[in-house]
Design an enzyme around this catalytic site. Structure first.
Site, PDB file in Angstrom:
ATOM      1  N   ILE A  74       2.970   5.241   4.997  1.00 20.79           N
ATOM      2  CA  ILE A  74       1.748   4.443   5.164  1.00 20.79           C
ATOM      3  C   ILE A  74       2.044   3.361   6.206  1.00 20.79           C
ATOM      4  CG2 ILE A  74       0.034   2.984   4.000  1.00 20.79           C
ATOM      5  CD1 ILE A  74       0.012   5.850   2.946  1.00 20.79           C
ATOM      6  N   GLN A  96      22.973  -1.071  -4.748  1.00 20.53           N
ATOM      7  CA  GLN A  96      22.730  -0.409  -3.463  1.00 20.53           C
ATOM      8  C   GLN A  96      22.786  -1.365  -2.266  1.00 20.53           C
ATOM      9  OE1 GLN A  96      18.807   0.968  -4.969  1.00 20.53           O
ATOM     10  NE2 GLN A  96      18.026   0.541  -2.922  1.00 20.53           N
ATOM     11  N   GLU A 152       0.810  -1.240   0.000  1.00 22.58           N
ATOM     12  CA  GLU A 152       0.000   0.000   0.000  1.00 22.58           C
ATOM     13  C   GLU A 152       0.832   1.273   0.000  1.00 22.58           C
ATOM     14  OE1 GLU A 152      -3.226   0.306   2.970  1.00 22.58           O
ATOM     15  OE2 GLU A 152      -3.213  -1.887   2.847  1.00 22.58           O
ATOM     16  N   HIS A 191       3.663   1.763  -1.672  1.00 29.16           N
ATOM     17  CA  HIS A 191       3.954   2.036  -3.093  1.00 29.16           C
ATOM     18  C   HIS A 191       2.694   2.519  -3.814  1.00 29.16           C
ATOM     19  CE1 HIS A 191       6.959  -1.266  -2.152  1.00 29.16           C
ATOM     20  NE2 HIS A 191       7.746  -0.321  -2.607  1.00 29.16           N
ATOM     21  N   LYS A 193       4.806   0.492   6.721  1.00 26.50           N
ATOM     22  CA  LYS A 193       4.824  -0.554   5.691  1.00 26.50           C
ATOM     23  C   LYS A 193       6.196  -0.609   5.044  1.00 26.50           C
ATOM     24  CE  LYS A 193       0.093  -1.160   4.875  1.00 26.50           C
ATOM     25  NZ  LYS A 193      -0.616  -2.391   4.605  1.00 26.50           N
ATOM     26  N   ARG A 203      10.475  -5.227   3.757  1.00 22.69           N
ATOM     27  CA  ARG A 203      11.317  -6.012   4.675  1.00 22.69           C
ATOM     28  C   ARG A 203      10.542  -6.523   5.891  1.00 22.69           C
ATOM     29  NH1 ARG A 203      15.621  -2.407   2.700  1.00 22.69           N
ATOM     30  NH2 ARG A 203      17.221  -3.729   1.770  1.00 22.69           N
TER      31      ARG A 203
HETATM   32  O1  PAF Z   1      13.295   3.035  -2.384  1.00 21.95           O
HETATM   33  C1  PAF Z   1      13.571   2.094  -3.145  1.00 21.95           C
HETATM   34  O2  PAF Z   1      12.822   1.125  -3.298  1.00 21.95           O
HETATM   35  C2  PAF Z   1      14.885   2.123  -3.911  1.00 21.95           C
HETATM   36  O3  PAF Z   1      15.900   2.651  -3.147  1.00 21.95           O
HETATM   37  C3  PAF Z   1      14.780   2.823  -5.269  1.00 21.95           C
HETATM   38  C4  PAF Z   1      14.462   4.297  -5.100  1.00 21.95           C
HETATM   39  C5  PAF Z   1      13.743   2.144  -6.116  1.00 21.95           C
HETATM   40  C6  PAF Z   1      16.130   2.723  -5.997  1.00 21.95           C
HETATM   41  O4  PAF Z   1      16.497   1.407  -6.221  1.00 21.95           O
END
Ligand code: PAF
Length: 282
Positions: free
Chosen positions: A177, A62, A36, A38, A185, A188
């Protein structure tokens, strides 16, 4: 009709057609396993743009070698369904080799704000985030891009990158959220077992407590953060990574709460590292 593409050139072709028609593009970059949080970004993008693009890419750059790249949850089918239900026009779902072909050697490396908070325990994280977001911006060519305040340091850093590098994109931050019981939310959260899920509530409770202290007039960052740390320590399964107050724009530590302040915590619950925060203008 929702389309999913895996190649950069396919995405370009579709988006170039839209641009020719004069459509505006809203972009939501994600690593998938959508929830939710996203979808709140997608909804905002839907409201403000003619077309909505979501990227789903678990960005290896990352993650440090000791982090959760391999076990990071993935479910393209469920993600596609959610995107379809929420009116997304295009999913960009590249493989790592499409994003980082042989010979790749260009990076976006920011100093200052990337070195604090999460940058301390995740030293290469924001270089990976800035590089991939820059690439995704070049692929999606959005008018606006949407990021959750849950990752507040990331939001601040992306705003800074766009400003520093003159990218013609409006960055829009959207509120955190939460689950019904307060837990922010996050993809992970899936890692938590039942006991850890209960223990994880210490994050949102501590955020609430911190917010109340500020509302009641606390302006001393050390007093505030010490109180928050003490609260986290009451949970036996929790191990503090940090609890800090920084200037939201620069991510520099502050002594006194003034201007737009980010109060952020990162806490290990078992082996899962969770974050939460509040932003307050004083
Ligand atoms: O927030 C995230 O899910 C990631 O860090 C992103 C911005 C998609 C970059 O990989």
């Amino acid at each position: 009709m929702l389309k999913t593409v895996t190649k950069v050139c396919e995405a370009r072709k579709i988006i170039n057609e839209w641009k020719k028609e004069g459509f505006t593009v809203g972009f939501v970059p994600t690593m998938g396993y959508l929830h939710e949080g996203h979808m709140s970004l997608v909804k905002k993008a839907r409201e403000q743009n003619d077309k909505v693009v979501v990227s789903i890419f678990v960005n290896p750059m990352q993650f440090s070698p000791n982090e959760d790249l391999d076990k990071y949850p993935r479910d393209l089918e469920a993600d596609t369904k959610l995107c379809e239900e929420n009116g997304v026009d295009l999913i960009i779902h590249p493989q790592p080799a499409e994003m980082y072909p042989d010979g790749f050697c260009s990076f976006v490396d920011m100093t200052g704000p990337t070195k604090e908070l999460c940058g301390k325990s995740r030293p290469i994280h924001f270089r990976g985030v800035c590089t991939v977001v820059n690439k995704l911006f070049n692929i999606a060519q959005p008018d606006r891009a949407y990021f959750g305040q849950k990752d507040a340091q990331q939001l601040s850093i992306i705003k800074r990158m766009v400003k520093d590098l003159n990218m013609p994109i409006e960055i829009i931050g959207c509120p955190i959220i939460r689950e019904k019981d307060g837990l922010a939310k996050s993809s992970r959260n899936k890692y938590l077992n039942e006991e850890e899920r209960r223990a994880a509530l210490i994050l949102s409770k501590t955020i609430l407590m911190g917010k109340q202290l500020v509302e009641n007039g606390e302006r001393n960052a050390k007093v505030l953060c010490d109180a928050m740390r003490k609260n986290i320590e009451t949970e036996p399964l929790a191990k503090i990574d940090y609890a800090e107050a920084v200037d939201f724009d620069t991510i520099e530590k502050i002594d006194t709460l003034k201007g737009t302040v980010l109060v952020a915590i990162a806490v290990y619950i078992g082996s899962t590292r969770l974050i939460d925060n509040f932003i307050v203008t004083v």
